[in-house]
Design an enzyme around this catalytic site. Structure first.
Site, PDB file in Angstrom:
ATOM      1  N   CYS A 430       7.720  -1.387   5.937  1.00 16.32           N
ATOM      2  CA  CYS A 430       6.473  -2.125   6.174  1.00 16.32           C
ATOM      3  C   CYS A 430       6.203  -3.150   5.086  1.00 16.32           C
ATOM      4  CB  CYS A 430       5.297  -1.154   6.303  1.00 16.32           C
ATOM      5  SG  CYS A 430       4.973  -0.164   4.821  1.00 16.32           S
ATOM      6  N   HIS A 474       1.059   2.522   3.738  1.00 11.98           N
ATOM      7  CA  HIS A 474       1.375   1.412   4.642  1.00 11.98           C
ATOM      8  C   HIS A 474       0.882   0.107   4.034  1.00 11.98           C
ATOM      9  CE1 HIS A 474       2.622  -0.271   8.402  1.00 11.98           C
ATOM     10  NE2 HIS A 474       1.407  -0.690   8.743  1.00 11.98           N
ATOM     11  N   ASP A 490      -0.303  -6.799  11.921  1.00 15.02           N
ATOM     12  CA  ASP A 490       0.617  -5.774  11.431  1.00 15.02           C
ATOM     13  C   ASP A 490       2.001  -5.983  12.052  1.00 15.02           C
ATOM     14  OD1 ASP A 490       1.890  -3.612  10.391  1.00 15.02           O
ATOM     15  OD2 ASP A 490       0.497  -2.108  11.158  1.00 15.02           O
TER      16      ASP A 490
END
Length: 710
Positions: A430, A474, A490
């Site tokens: 991520c 994250h 995202d």
């Protein structure tokens, strides 16, 4: 002289003094100390230097071998040398860094050196109280229920050793000692509970942060792509969340912690460091009482950082956090212990006229002067075709359509890492994708920032709360769009939707990299229902312990007591606490006095012995200090020849009662004495009184007859 049971008289020796305790430390008492010290080291094993652990074990083993006669304890000069050497190693290890860890390690070193001069009962008492303090020090680092039970076990072992030292005549077995100790603890448990509930819990007037040199697992204020992927291999808890209403669905659980807006080479950082603040008071609790439907409460594990985690569109609902810029929340001091705080979800007011200042826009468009030319070219191409929202949508579409992969095993990136990720390797975590997307948005003239926090959370036992773990760490992107403000973007949701919708375990199921190096973590074995159930139940117990015991502070206390009739105040709590202590002491005194009377009544042999002593004094034979029953019987026989046989038999029965081996075996566990001895002594004393009267009557008759004949 002492006997084998507390119910027996100390000695039939009349008027005997108290025997001085032996100076040598009993081996069994020393063994209990060794066991307690070993257990107390366990909570600190991961923060003590390895050399110190070795020194503790070696010094403790040295003392035990000396007790067995295998080695000799060092003399004064050897002890001084050891102190100098180990102290020098400690100073070299600390390197002028004073933290709670270094202070605790120095304390442990002092305890370890104390073993070499533990020789007498006095040394036992010194080490006993030092180890009790060490148990308290352990609570600075661990407050979970299993660590509490471990500390309590060590304290129990210390109290067992105290029994062995002070009452060597009592049965020294673990079972018998445990029964006596359990009896004492159960008697004090009601008082402890009442004091825990009612003793006034006032906030401290000062604040001493528990500065620690040990790194804690969690996010930091800068992000290099590999940092978060390393967190993904940790199953430690980050925080737990309880909701007043239904919990939001998994895809909406974005827990914002901090934003990063400055790119320095390969790392993202905060452009402005927080301004210095004076430390506030220790506030580990927020607001007590039931949650409203729109509220949620977070129990955060220690992070040694000041940021708090929250969902978007939240407002502070407890006084121990405050909202700062960028819709973030901060504590007034670093979270060096577990902290409980409360927030509320509110629908944000529409603000279509919101604008960024020129300084903010410049900062949110900042990029290094050179590097990643292909990513810059991609940004120019998208800008030539789309507006701001179109650029963001095109980037997300690129992540969905092209073969990008989400992995916990990303390859090493070259200098132009963003170009390599977007056009060559197309494999990352991520943090890689969030950094790349922010770079392209800024290169296209769109203000953007990286948000670091957690995403997701699994249900705890009974679905009472959510557990957010470190592998839920994250990073995502927020872009600024005119008329809409900040919007979450995202790229991970586009590349690996299962990561957002189901969690990291499902996303990594095919790759098999989920917690691949954490063999002892129960979360690794999610396919074993029994292990998962046991882990969640243990977490549930620990959660309630943290909330209602460790977190039972002033606000929680007042909230609980406000439900009682009368509206108790802090002064009332003081009166209740003082009254409880006074009542407990009075009750203990009354019970002790009553048991003393019962003990005197139950020891019939001693009572008959006292009656015989008073009888002897009545006939002119006073009891002498330290005189034995046989000695008193001989003097009584000389003074009253008619009583000689009965007196000697009486003394013999007393000696047989106290000293015969048969009596010791029969009454070692009895609470009363044999009735046969008591009845025999009573008959002998009555006989002596009768013989005394008969002798006196005979003397009077003889004197009368002599007078008549005269």
């Amino acid at each position: 002289m002492t006997t084998r049971r507390g119910n027996k008289q100390p000695s039939p020796a009349l008027g005997s003094g108290v025997q001085a305790p032996a100076a040598q430390l009993p081996g069994k008492a020393l063994l209990w100390l060794v066991a307690a010290f070993t257990i107390l080291l366990v909570p600190q094993w991961d923060r003590l230097p390895p050399w110190l652990l070795v020194a503790c074990v070696a010094l403790m083993l040295w003392r035990w071998l000396a007790r067995l006669g295998r080695v000799r304890l060092p003399g004064r000069w050897w002890r001084t040398g050891l102190v100098v050497v180990l102290g020098g190693v400690y100073v070299a290890t600390v390197k002028s860094q004073f933290t709670v860890d270094t202070a605790a390690s120095f304390f442990v070193l002092c305890v370890a050196l104390k073993w070499l001069e533990t020789r007498s009962a006095r040394d036992f008492y010194v080490l006993f109280f030092i180890l009790l303090y060490m148990a308290a020090v352990n609570f600075l680092f661990h407050q979970a229920i299993h660590w509490t039970l471990l500390n309590f076990t060590a304290v129990v072992l210390l109290l067992m050793g105290l029994q062995v030292l002070n009452a060597p005549e009592l049965p020294a077995g673990v079972r018998s000692g445990g029964r006596r100790l359990a009896s004492l603890l159960l008697k004090m448990l009601p008082v402890v509970i009442v004091l825990f509930v009612f003793f006034p819990r006032m906030a401290p007037l000062w604040s001493v942060p528990l500065v620690s040199g040990q790194a804690r697992s969690g996010i930091s204020d800068q992000m290099t792509p590999g940092d978060i992927s390393s967190l993904a291999q940790s199953s430690e808890r980050a925080f737990r969340v309880s909701f007043g209403g239904p919990a939001p669905p998994q895809p909406q659980r974005y827990w914002r912690g901090l934003t990063l807006d400055y790119l320095d080479g390969a790392s993202w950082k905060q452009s402005a460091q927080p301004a210095f603040r004076r430390l506030g008071r220790v506030e580990i609790e927020g607001v007590s009482g039931p949650l409203d439907a729109n509220q949620y409460e977070i129990l955060l594990e220690p992070t040694d950082q000041s940021w708090a985690f929250a969902l978007a569109d939240s407002v502070a609902a407890s006084p121990n956090i405050e909202e700062v810029e960028e819709d973030l929340f901060r504590f007034r001091r670093p979270a060096d212990t577990s902290v409980r705080y409360r927030l509320a979800l509110e629908t944000p007011a529409a603000n279509a006229d919101a604008q960024l200042s020129p300084a903010q826009r410049r900062q949110l468009l900042q990029l290094p002067g050179r590097g990643n030319p292909r990513a810059r070219a991609l940004a120019d191409e998208l800008r030539s075709r789309y507006d701001d929202r179109g650029v963001a949508a095109a980037l997300l579409q690129r992540f969905r359509q092209q073969p990008y992969f989400y992995t916990l095993r990303p390859p090493a990136m070259p200098d132009d890492g963003i170009d390599a990720l977007l056009f060559d390797v197309k494999r990352g975590f991520c943090a890689h994708y969030a950094g790349a997307m922010t770079f392209v948005l800024r290169a296209a003239g769109i203000p953007a920032r990286i948000v670091v926090g957690y995403q997701g959370g699994e249900s705890g036992a009974g679905d009472e709360y959510l557990i957010v773990r470190q592998y839920d760490a994250h990073a995502w992107v927020e872009g600024w769009f005119e008329g809409a403000g900040w919007i979450r973007l995202d790229p991970t949701a586009a590349i690996a939707p299962s990561r957002i919708e189901s969690g990291l375990r499902e996303a990594m199921a095919e790759e098999g990299s989920f917690l691949e190096n954490s063999w002892l973590s129960p979360q690794k074995y999610g396919n074993l229902p029994l292990l998962t159930w046991a882990s969640l139940q243990l977490d549930r117990v620990n959660y309630q312990w943290q909330r209602w015991v460790v977190g039972y502070q002033g606000q929680s206390q007042m909230d609980l007591l406000s439900r009682l009739p009368g509206g108790l105040t802090m002064r009332d709590l003081g009166y209740i606490s003082a009254g409880t202590v006074a009542a407990a002491l009075l009750l203990a005194g009354l019970i002790s006095g009553w048991r003393g009377r019962q003990g005197r009544r139950s020891t019939g042999v001693a009572r008959q012995l006292q009656r015989w002593q008073r009888f002897c004094e009545g006939v002119g034979v006073p009891v002498r200090q330290g005189e034995t029953p046989l000695g008193l019987a001989e003097r009584l026989a000389r003074a009253e020849p008619a009583l000689a046989d009965s007196a000697r038999v009486f003394a013999g029965v007393v000696n047989t009662h106290y000293y015969s081996r048969q009596y010791s075996r029969q009454t070692a566990d009895a609470a009363v004495e044999p009735a046969s001895d008591i009845r025999r002594l009573r008959r002998l004393l009555a006989r002596m009184k009768r013989q005394r009267r008969q002798a006196a009557a005979g003397t009077v008759a003889a004197s009368t007859k002599s007078s008549e004949s005269f």
